[in-house]
Design a protein around this motif. Sequence first.
Motif, PDB file in Angstrom:
ATOM      1  N   TYR A   6     -34.696  14.991 -34.107  1.00 42.33           N
ATOM      2  CA  TYR A   6     -33.942  14.500 -33.353  1.00 42.33           C
ATOM      3  C   TYR A   6     -33.461  13.004 -33.508  1.00 42.33           C
ATOM      4  CZ  TYR A   6     -33.233  18.490 -30.059  1.00 42.33           C
ATOM      5  OH  TYR A   6     -33.031  19.679 -29.682  1.00 42.33           O
ATOM      6  N   GLY A  42     -19.899  12.775 -31.922  1.00 41.37           N
ATOM      7  CA  GLY A  42     -20.153  14.353 -31.723  1.00 41.37           C
ATOM      8  C   GLY A  42     -21.444  14.651 -32.006  1.00 41.37           C
ATOM      9  N   ILE A  43     -22.052  14.003 -33.245  1.00 40.62           N
ATOM     10  CA  ILE A  43     -23.463  14.370 -33.620  1.00 40.62           C
ATOM     11  C   ILE A  43     -24.479  13.879 -32.494  1.00 40.62           C
ATOM     12  CG2 ILE A  43     -25.221  13.770 -35.115  1.00 40.62           C
ATOM     13  CD1 ILE A  43     -23.162  13.605 -37.519  1.00 40.62           C
ATOM     14  N   THR A  46     -24.064  16.304 -29.765  1.00 40.03           N
ATOM     15  CA  THR A  46     -24.634  17.649 -30.243  1.00 40.03           C
ATOM     16  C   THR A  46     -26.143  18.055 -29.860  1.00 40.03           C
ATOM     17  OG1 THR A  46     -22.782  17.859 -31.909  1.00 40.03           O
ATOM     18  CG2 THR A  46     -24.799  19.241 -32.117  1.00 40.03           C
ATOM     19  N   ILE A  49     -27.436  19.458 -26.698  1.00 36.32           N
ATOM     20  CA  ILE A  49     -26.740  21.014 -26.326  1.00 36.32           C
ATOM     21  C   ILE A  49     -27.884  21.754 -26.321  1.00 36.32           C
ATOM     22  CG2 ILE A  49     -25.724  23.120 -27.216  1.00 36.32           C
ATOM     23  CD1 ILE A  49     -23.530  21.139 -28.370  1.00 36.32           C
ATOM     24  N   LYS A  52     -29.606  26.246 -29.343  1.00 37.21           N
ATOM     25  CA  LYS A  52     -30.055  25.911 -30.560  1.00 37.21           C
ATOM     26  C   LYS A  52     -29.295  26.399 -31.707  1.00 37.21           C
ATOM     27  CE  LYS A  52     -33.344  23.371 -29.139  1.00 37.21           C
ATOM     28  NZ  LYS A  52     -33.166  21.896 -28.829  1.00 37.21           N
ATOM     29  N   LEU A  54     -25.880  27.105 -31.450  1.00 38.84           N
ATOM     30  CA  LEU A  54     -24.688  26.373 -31.339  1.00 38.84           C
ATOM     31  C   LEU A  54     -24.880  24.996 -31.796  1.00 38.84           C
ATOM     32  CD1 LEU A  54     -21.664  26.037 -30.745  1.00 38.84           C
ATOM     33  CD2 LEU A  54     -22.456  25.501 -28.300  1.00 38.84           C
ATOM     34  N   GLN A  55     -25.979  24.405 -31.572  1.00 37.22           N
ATOM     35  CA  GLN A  55     -26.364  23.026 -32.041  1.00 37.22           C
ATOM     36  C   GLN A  55     -26.488  22.808 -33.639  1.00 37.22           C
ATOM     37  OE1 GLN A  55     -30.280  21.546 -31.185  1.00 37.22           O
ATOM     38  NE2 GLN A  55     -29.584  19.737 -30.301  1.00 37.22           N
ATOM     39  N   LEU A  58     -23.008  23.361 -35.219  1.00 32.05           N
ATOM     40  CA  LEU A  58     -22.233  21.876 -34.845  1.00 32.05           C
ATOM     41  C   LEU A  58     -22.665  20.881 -35.726  1.00 32.05           C
ATOM     42  CD1 LEU A  58     -21.721  22.001 -30.952  1.00 32.05           C
ATOM     43  CD2 LEU A  58     -19.796  22.419 -32.974  1.00 32.05           C
ATOM     44  N   ILE A  59     -24.003  20.800 -35.921  1.00 29.45           N
ATOM     45  CA  ILE A  59     -24.379  19.964 -36.843  1.00 29.45           C
ATOM     46  C   ILE A  59     -24.120  20.172 -38.241  1.00 29.45           C
ATOM     47  CG2 ILE A  59     -26.622  18.824 -37.941  1.00 29.45           C
ATOM     48  CD1 ILE A  59     -27.627  19.165 -35.026  1.00 29.45           C
ATOM     49  N   ALA A  62     -20.668  18.860 -38.507  1.00 27.14           N
ATOM     50  CA  ALA A  62     -20.394  17.505 -38.455  1.00 27.14           C
ATOM     51  C   ALA A  62     -20.799  16.876 -39.930  1.00 27.14           C
ATOM     52  CB  ALA A  62     -21.214  16.862 -37.301  1.00 27.14           C
TER      53      ALA A  62
END
Length: 105
Positions: A6, A42-43, A46, A49, A52, A54-55, A58-59, A62
Motif C-alpha cells: 500500500y 484515482g490510484i 483505489t 476500496i 480486493k 475490484l481494487q 482498478l490498479i 490505472a
Amino acid sequence: MAMVTYLLIGLYALLTVVAGIKQCRAFGFHVRGLLFVIVSIGIIVTLFIPDKDLQFLLIILAFILLHLLAIAQGIATNGRINYRHHIIRFIFHCIIILIVYKFMK
C-alpha cells in the motif's frame, strides 16, 4: 507485506501527482498533465476500496492508463518514444501488480 505494498503504490501515485502538477506549472496547462493527476489520485482512492478483486482490477487499469499517458507525453515532448524508459516503467508496473496479487488478494 500488504502495508508495504500500500505504501509503495501510494508513494508512486503521490510522486506522479507532484510530477503532473509540476509539469502544469512549468509548461502551462495541458490535458495530459491533468490526466496524470486524475489517474494518480484515482490510484490513491483505489487503495481504500475494501473489495480486493475490484481494487486489483482498478490498479491494473490505472497502470495501463498511466503507461499510455507516459507514451503520449514522451511523443509530445521528445517527438519519439524512449523505449528503455517505457520498458523499465512496464517492468515496474508488472512487479507492483504481482506484489498486489500476492499480498493483497
